[in-house]
Design an enzyme around this catalytic site. Structure first.
Site, PDB file in Angstrom:
ATOM      1  N   SER A 142      30.627 -63.051   8.836  1.00 22.07           N
ATOM      2  CA  SER A 142      30.795 -63.112  10.006  1.00 22.07           C
ATOM      3  C   SER A 142      32.258 -63.402  10.136  1.00 22.07           C
ATOM      4  O   SER A 142      33.082 -62.794   9.711  1.00 22.07           O
ATOM      5  CB  SER A 142      29.647 -64.023  10.957  1.00 22.07           C
ATOM      6  OG  SER A 142      30.024 -64.007  12.259  1.00 22.07           O
ATOM      7  N   ASP A 178      21.091 -56.976  14.207  1.00 22.00           N
ATOM      8  CA  ASP A 178      21.972 -58.245  14.354  1.00 22.00           C
ATOM      9  C   ASP A 178      22.454 -58.345  15.937  1.00 22.00           C
ATOM     10  O   ASP A 178      22.854 -57.207  16.432  1.00 22.00           O
ATOM     11  CB  ASP A 178      23.265 -57.988  13.378  1.00 22.00           C
ATOM     12  CG  ASP A 178      24.142 -59.166  13.470  1.00 22.00           C
ATOM     13  OD1 ASP A 178      24.365 -59.700  14.451  1.00 22.00           O
ATOM     14  OD2 ASP A 178      24.633 -59.421  12.261  1.00 22.00           O
ATOM     15  N   HIS A 216      21.384 -61.622  11.709  1.00 22.86           N
ATOM     16  CA  HIS A 216      22.532 -61.871  11.597  1.00 22.86           C
ATOM     17  C   HIS A 216      22.586 -63.435  10.491  1.00 22.86           C
ATOM     18  O   HIS A 216      23.350 -63.957  10.247  1.00 22.86           O
ATOM     19  CB  HIS A 216      23.297 -62.344  12.613  1.00 22.86           C
ATOM     20  CG  HIS A 216      24.831 -62.500  12.551  1.00 22.86           C
ATOM     21  ND1 HIS A 216      25.922 -61.676  12.317  1.00 22.86           N
ATOM     22  CD2 HIS A 216      25.618 -63.772  12.689  1.00 22.86           C
ATOM     23  CE1 HIS A 216      27.123 -62.005  12.065  1.00 22.86           C
ATOM     24  NE2 HIS A 216      27.034 -63.483  12.246  1.00 22.86           N
TER      25      HIS A 216
END
Lengths: 280, 280
Positions: B149, B225, B258
């Site tokens: 991320s 996600d 995620h």
């Protein structure tokens, strides 16, 4: 028995879920985690119960135990219960990590006020298997059980007391004689009262002395575990198994401590050992 | 440069440690984790830098990333830095998870009051490698970098801006164009000021537009996600790499979110990919 889904996430092609339900045994809401391997999409899979140690919830091993890769490869569901009843109204000693919340010791308390909620033996052995079987594609004819520390004690005592139910049992650093260990004896007295005879029913080595049996047992224990002498004492289990003719594999792991860094290292070995015995 | 050892534990036959030091770049104490594989006992090993995402410290991936098995098998050290400077006296927005503590974005802030401490680009690219090389048996001629991320953004931008330093770069669900994403653009403006030209130096797709290059890039991205459209947008990276002739392997992973349940699933794949490029 209704089940509330708290979360699910895809992991290693299977599903890691967290669930909550109203427990009859513990008379409170209880939370647990289930990992379903990808094979569960095609039909019932064997189930392996993982019992956690003092201070833990269902979440610690779910986060740090590294069980999903092996479970997904071998097609085994992993169920991780909580370690005690929990709630504002439930008797507890908030500053004592060895009693009350997070320290249910997988027994059924008989003493007030604890007997009202601390009934983890019945919860793990009766209520939760029925709930899991009703809600997930697991095959209860192929069950194994394992755990860490207090949860290793829980796994071994449950396997001893339910002969034939579990095809395999193993433990990481189990408390093998909790009724005499400095860090667990006070909890036994509070939950079960002063009569030491009542403590034997929840003590692995004393159950073996009293004639309870499993065919074989796998234990891994770190030599740098800070609780070795005061809490764990694997030599007591070794002695009891030798006298009883139980095939114990005790792996003393040089330099490993009591943490999830130790558990995760040998997790795949244990799941593989269970898988060999659950596949039949 | 002195290093304080906070903890060490044996894991997968190597050592997982946590360390603290006074950072000159960030002008505060900084904490980071190092996993040394067993091969490090015999001599310097390659090193793989793992940069974490928003809200994380060094600890999240250490607990949940499941990197130790593969790193131990392949003989690679893994270093996991924190994601920002931290401390009572350091400018922050306590209720904002996308700015300040836990959200350093691997850049050197130029705006007051943030420029005094938020200098993660210099910290990760200069200070920490020197400190790690001085204190651990790692071979800085064999470095790789990856992250998740915000840390995927960090890994790719650092690799682009230090050509030749990293033999390999990969990311899990990276923020590929943070200077225009809804959840990161405000942080860029606060750290770097209103001139958007200054933002390009910390933006993977815009750096590629501006001529920066890596030979190849591995990215895994979950299709479930929740941040895909607002924050991550891997198609922007795909487009930039296609135009620039960068060999991007973008694996869209069906149904993954995620979380660390996603990261841990593909961690061994990424470490293996790095190992192939670090062994030479």
């Amino acid at each position: 028995m209704t089940l509330e889904t708290i979360s699910t996430a895809k992991s290693f092609e299977g599903t890691q879920g967290v669930y909550r339900h109203k427990s009859e045994a513990c008379a409170c809401d209880m939370t647990f985690a289930v990992f379903l391997p990808p094979q569960a999409a095609k039909g019932p899979v064997p189930v392996l119960w993982y019992l956690s140690g003092l201070t833990c919830t269902h979440q610690n091993v779910m986060d740090k135990g590294e069980y999903r890769r092996a479970a997904a490869e071998l097609g085994i569901a992993i169920v991780c219960p909580d370690t005690s009843p929990r709630g504002e109204t439930i008797a507890d000693e908030k500053d004592n990590w060895q009693f009350g919340s997070g320290a249910g010791f997988y027994l059924d308390a008989t003493q007030a006020p604890y007997a009202a909620h601390y009934r983890m033996a019945t919860y793990i052995a009766e209520e939760l298997p029925a709930l899991v079987a009703q809600n997930f594609p697991v095959d209860l004819t192929r069950q194994g059980i394992f755990g860490h520390s207090m949860g290793g004690h829980g796994a071994i005592t449950l396997a001893l007391k339910h002969p034939g139910r579990f095809k395999s049992v193993s433990a990481f650093a189990p408390i093998v004689q909790p009724s005499t260990a400095g860090w667990s004896q006070p909890a036994f007295e509070k939950y079960l009262g002063p009569n030491e005879m009542a403590w034997r029913a929840y003590d692995s080595t004393l159950l073996i002395e009293d004639g309870y049996r499993v065919p074989e047992l796998l234990v891994d224990q770190g030599t740098a575990d800070g609780f070795l002498d005061d809490g764990l004492r694997p030599w007591l289990l070794e002695d009891a198994c030798r006298k009883a003719g139980i095939a114990l594999t005790l792996n003393m792991r040089d330099g490993y401590d009591h943490s999830y860094f130790f558990i995760s290292t040998f997790m795949a070995d244990h799941i593989g050992w269970h898988a060999e015995r659950l596949k039949g």
